[in-house]
Scaffold this active site. Structure first.
Site, PDB file in Angstrom:
ATOM      1  CG  MET A  21      32.123  39.597  39.893  1.00 53.70           C
ATOM      2  SD  MET A  21      31.320  39.646  38.289  1.00 53.70           S
ATOM      3  CE  MET A  21      32.742  39.578  37.192  1.00 53.70           C
ATOM      4  CG  HIS A  40      41.981  38.037  36.552  1.00 53.58           C
ATOM      5  ND1 HIS A  40      42.676  39.115  37.060  1.00 53.58           N
ATOM      6  CD2 HIS A  40      40.696  38.456  36.403  1.00 53.58           C
ATOM      7  CE1 HIS A  40      41.849  40.144  37.197  1.00 53.58           C
ATOM      8  NE2 HIS A  40      40.637  39.771  36.813  1.00 53.58           N
ATOM      9  CG  ASP A  85      40.082  42.349  33.942  1.00 51.92           C
ATOM     10  OD1 ASP A  85      39.712  41.581  33.037  1.00 51.92           O
ATOM     11  OD2 ASP A  85      39.660  42.303  35.120  1.00 51.92           O
TER      12      ASP A  85
HETATM   13  C1  DX5 Z   1      35.052  41.571  34.191  1.00 47.96           C
HETATM   14  C2  DX5 Z   1      36.172  40.793  34.800  1.00 47.96           C
HETATM   15  C3  DX5 Z   1      37.121  40.253  33.832  1.00 47.96           C
HETATM   16  C4  DX5 Z   1      36.548  39.231  32.878  1.00 47.96           C
HETATM   17  C5  DX5 Z   1      37.407  39.260  31.657  1.00 47.96           C
HETATM   18  O1  DX5 Z   1      34.358  42.197  35.195  1.00 47.96           O
HETATM   19  O2  DX5 Z   1      36.901  41.617  35.700  1.00 47.96           O
HETATM   20  O3  DX5 Z   1      38.294  39.728  34.460  1.00 47.96           O
HETATM   21  O4  DX5 Z   1      36.511  37.932  33.393  1.00 47.96           O
HETATM   22  O5  DX5 Z   1      36.788  38.540  30.660  1.00 47.96           O
HETATM   23  P1  DX5 Z   1      37.020  38.906  29.134  1.00 47.96           P
HETATM   24  O6  DX5 Z   1      38.491  38.758  28.861  1.00 47.96           O
HETATM   25  O7  DX5 Z   1      36.182  37.902  28.398  1.00 47.96           O
HETATM   26  O8  DX5 Z   1      36.555  40.318  28.914  1.00 47.96           O
HETATM   27 ZN    ZN Z   2      38.839  40.811  36.405  1.00 45.30          ZN
END
Ligand code: DX5
Ligand code: ZN
Length: 220
Positions: free
Chosen positions: A36, A32, A174
């Site tokens: 951002m 994944h 997610d």
């Molecule tokens: C948050 C991201 C996630 C994040 C998940 O904005 O979209 O994909 O990396 O990380 P965890 O599993 O630590 O919440």
């Molecule tokens: Zn994500």
């Protein structure tokens, strides 16, 4: 097939190829990739050049989560850098249907993502076009946040629509998923699980993936 998509955001960026090999060898099918832009979310991560580099060292499915404004302007870049799935936020798109068509025309699978406060009915009109619906269980922007269990309440409506309309998109979850709430997420009907800190933040990421996969496989 139920899939695990470890989020690279929590990996050690000084050794990406090792990190990718570790999760692949332990059984993860996807990686994944959280993009951002500092506008759609208050954080900046990485872009297409990083995908292009790591594309050379892994055959994991590139599951790209675009947390950016005007995603339509960057789809071709990410597709040519090796994306397999391009997931755009409902909240960032003015013409969602057109964007999904563009993703398909670039040869990628298309996903649509909803933030925790966005009702899933918002994406009802594109369910026949998408390959994936990503339901966020944290507010996008950062890894390591606390899981919002109420967001799982959106899954039954998606499962119902998929069945009634004979569609076949995957439902991905997610944010804040760990071994302690994984069964809750799978029981709710998720097909694809993203996990960042619970995998790459673990003392042994390979073991963490293996433990996730043992539980995920029980649901197949
Ligand atoms: C948050 C991201 C996630 C994040 C998940 O904005 O979209 O994909 O990396 O990380 P965890 O599993 O630590 O919440
Ligand atoms: Zn994500």
């Amino acid at each position: 097939m139920k899939t695990l998509s470890p989020s690279l955001l929590s990996a050690d960026f000084s050794k990406l190829s090792e990190e990718l090999a570790t999760v692949k060898n332990a059984g993860a099918q996807y990686i994944h990739l959280d993009i951002m832009d500092g506008h759609f979310v208050p954080n900046i991560t990485f872009g297409a050049p990083v995908l292009r580099s790591i594309r050379k060292v892994t055959d994991l499915v590139f599951d790209v989560h675009l947390m950016i404004e005007n995603p339509e302007n960057y789809l071709a870049d990410f597709a040519s850098a090796g994306a397999d799935i391009l997931n755009v936020h409902f909240e960032a798109c003015t013409d969602l249907g057109k964007i999904i068509d563009k993703i398909h025309s670039l040869g990628c699978k298309a996903g649509v993502t909803v933030k925790p406060d966005t009702p899933v009915e918002a994406v009802a009109s594109v369910l026949d076009k998408v390959d994936m619906v990503l339901v966020m269980t944290v507010y996008p922007g950062f890894s390591g946040q606390k899981f919002i269990p109420e967001a799982l309440n959106k899954i039954p409506a998606l499962v119902k629509a998929r069945k009634e309309r004979k569609l076949n998109f995957d439902i991905q979850i997610d944010g804040g998923v760990s071994l302690s709430n994984l069964r809750q997420v799978l029981d709710a009907g998720a097909d694809s699980i993203v996990a960042g800190s619970a995998v790459f933040g673990a003392e042994n990421p390979g073991e963490a993936v293996a433990e996730f996969m043992n539980i995920i496989r029980e649901y197949e």
